[in-house]
Scaffold this motif. Structure first.
Motif, short mmCIF file in Angstrom:
data_model
loop_
_atom_site.label_atom_id
_atom_site.label_comp_id
_atom_site.label_asym_id
_atom_site.label_seq_id
_atom_site.Cartn_x
_atom_site.Cartn_y
_atom_site.Cartn_z
N PRO A 24 0.83 -1.22 0.00
CA PRO A 24 0.00 0.00 0.00
C PRO A 24 0.86 1.27 0.00
CG PRO A 24 -0.68 -1.52 1.74
CD PRO A 24 0.59 -2.05 1.16
N VAL A 25 0.38 2.27 -0.71
CA VAL A 25 1.04 3.58 -0.77
C VAL A 25 0.08 4.59 -0.16
CG1 VAL A 25 1.89 5.39 -2.31
CG2 VAL A 25 2.31 2.98 -2.87
N SER A 26 0.55 5.32 0.84
CA SER A 26 -0.30 6.28 1.52
C SER A 26 0.37 7.65 1.51
CB SER A 26 -0.55 5.82 2.96
OG SER A 26 -1.37 6.75 3.62
N ARG A 27 -0.36 8.62 0.99
CA ARG A 27 0.12 10.01 0.98
C ARG A 27 -1.04 10.92 1.35
NH1 ARG A 27 2.87 7.86 -3.59
NH2 ARG A 27 5.10 7.88 -3.30
N THR A 28 -0.73 12.06 1.89
CA THR A 28 -1.77 13.04 2.19
C THR A 28 -2.19 13.72 0.89
OG1 THR A 28 -0.24 14.88 2.51
CG2 THR A 28 -0.74 13.50 4.46
N ASP A 29 -3.32 14.36 0.93
CA ASP A 29 -3.79 15.10 -0.24
C ASP A 29 -2.77 16.17 -0.64
OD1 ASP A 29 -6.01 15.62 -2.16
OD2 ASP A 29 -5.98 17.59 -1.17
N GLU A 30 -2.18 16.81 0.33
CA GLU A 30 -1.16 17.83 0.05
C GLU A 30 0.05 17.23 -0.67
OE1 GLU A 30 1.87 20.35 2.76
OE2 GLU A 30 -0.26 20.66 3.25
N CYS B 291 2.08 6.04 -8.34
CA CYS B 291 2.93 5.30 -7.39
C CYS B 291 3.93 4.35 -8.04
CB CYS B 291 2.07 4.54 -6.39
SG CYS B 291 1.23 3.09 -7.06
N GLY B 292 3.82 4.11 -9.34
CA GLY B 292 4.78 3.26 -10.03
C GLY B 292 4.47 1.78 -10.02
N THR B 293 3.33 1.37 -9.50
CA THR B 293 2.96 -0.05 -9.50
C THR B 293 2.71 -0.51 -10.93
OG1 THR B 293 1.97 0.09 -7.30
CG2 THR B 293 1.20 -1.70 -8.73
N GLU B 294 3.26 -1.67 -11.29
CA GLU B 294 3.03 -2.24 -12.62
C GLU B 294 1.60 -2.74 -12.71
OE1 GLU B 294 6.08 -5.19 -13.22
OE2 GLU B 294 7.60 -3.65 -13.58
N LEU B 295 0.84 -2.24 -13.71
CA LEU B 295 -0.59 -2.52 -13.81
C LEU B 295 -0.99 -3.32 -15.04
CD1 LEU B 295 -1.83 1.04 -12.83
CD2 LEU B 295 -1.76 -0.99 -11.35
N PHE B 296 -0.45 -2.98 -16.20
CA PHE B 296 -0.83 -3.59 -17.47
C PHE B 296 0.43 -3.79 -18.31
CE2 PHE B 296 -4.39 -0.94 -16.12
CZ PHE B 296 -5.46 -1.79 -16.24
N THR B 297 0.34 -4.64 -19.33
CA THR B 297 1.45 -4.77 -20.28
C THR B 297 0.92 -4.56 -21.68
OG1 THR B 297 1.31 -7.13 -20.83
CG2 THR B 297 2.49 -6.55 -18.79
N SER B 298 1.84 -4.32 -22.59
CA SER B 298 1.46 -4.13 -24.00
C SER B 298 0.90 -5.41 -24.60
CB SER B 298 2.66 -3.64 -24.80
OG SER B 298 3.73 -4.56 -24.68
N LYS B 299 1.18 -6.56 -23.99
CA LYS B 299 0.65 -7.83 -24.51
C LYS B 299 -0.86 -7.90 -24.39
CE LYS B 299 4.85 -10.31 -23.30
NZ LYS B 299 5.46 -11.21 -22.33
N GLU B 300 -1.44 -7.21 -23.43
CA GLU B 300 -2.89 -7.20 -23.25
C GLU B 300 -3.55 -5.95 -23.82
OE1 GLU B 300 -0.93 -9.91 -20.85
OE2 GLU B 300 -0.80 -7.78 -20.40
N LYS B 301 -2.78 -5.08 -24.43
CA LYS B 301 -3.32 -3.85 -25.01
C LYS B 301 -3.87 -4.16 -26.41
CE LYS B 301 -2.09 1.02 -25.56
NZ LYS B 301 -2.57 1.32 -26.90
N PHE B 302 -5.01 -3.55 -26.75
CA PHE B 302 -5.58 -3.76 -28.07
C PHE B 302 -6.22 -2.47 -28.58
CE2 PHE B 302 -9.14 -4.52 -25.29
CZ PHE B 302 -10.28 -4.18 -26.00
N ASP B 303 -6.42 -2.41 -29.88
CA ASP B 303 -7.03 -1.24 -30.51
C ASP B 303 -8.54 -1.35 -30.44
OD1 ASP B 303 -4.60 -0.04 -31.26
OD2 ASP B 303 -4.49 -1.25 -33.08
#
Length: 143
Positions: free
Chosen positions: A12-18, A59-71
């Protein structure tokens, strides 16, 4: 525990609104922290075909890859699945007078976009993760 790091649940990544306001541009803050949406066909990645990994811009978390990207031709980057289910979380979104499923980063709770099902795209999941370019950072695969 799996040997593949991409299936691990991010810390988990926690930051204040500021802190978020200092780290993000006003446009990034609007989309990522206030669940805004960029205009279609204006984002950096809607039409890119570069191989790589898409990370959460906040936050830099890896979410998706180009292998699952489509037009999908919808004006936003589209993926048929996340890198791993633990990387994103889902919320019911009934704003704008419609029922949708919002997609958020599991680590920092930033808004990414929405997921739609049953639209008839020829993908393995019949899902379209419609994600704002401004919510992502593409890290190209080294050749």
């Amino acid at each position: 525990m799996s040997e593949k790091s991409e299936t691990s649940i991010p810390a988990p990544v926690s930051r204040t609104d500021e802190e978020w306001r200092r780290e993000l541009t006003p446009e990034e803050y609007h989309v990522l922290r206030q669940a805004g949406t960029e205009r279609p066909y204006t984002g950096k990645y809607w039409d890119t075909h570069t191989a790589g990994v898409y990370k959460c811009r906040a936050c830099g978390t890896e979410l998706f890859t180009s292998k699952e990207k489509f037009d999908s031709h919808c004006g936003w980057p589209s993926f048929f699945a996340p890198l791993a289910e633990g990387r994103v979380r889902y919320l019911r979104d009934s704003t704008l007078g419609m029922e949708r499923i919002e997609v958020r980063c599991a680590a920092c709770d930033s808004h990414l976009g929405h997921v739609f099902e049953g639209e008839g795209y020829p993908t393995p999941t019949d899902q379209r993760y419609c994600i704002n370019s401004i919510s992502l950072t593409l890290v190209p695969t080294e050749e």
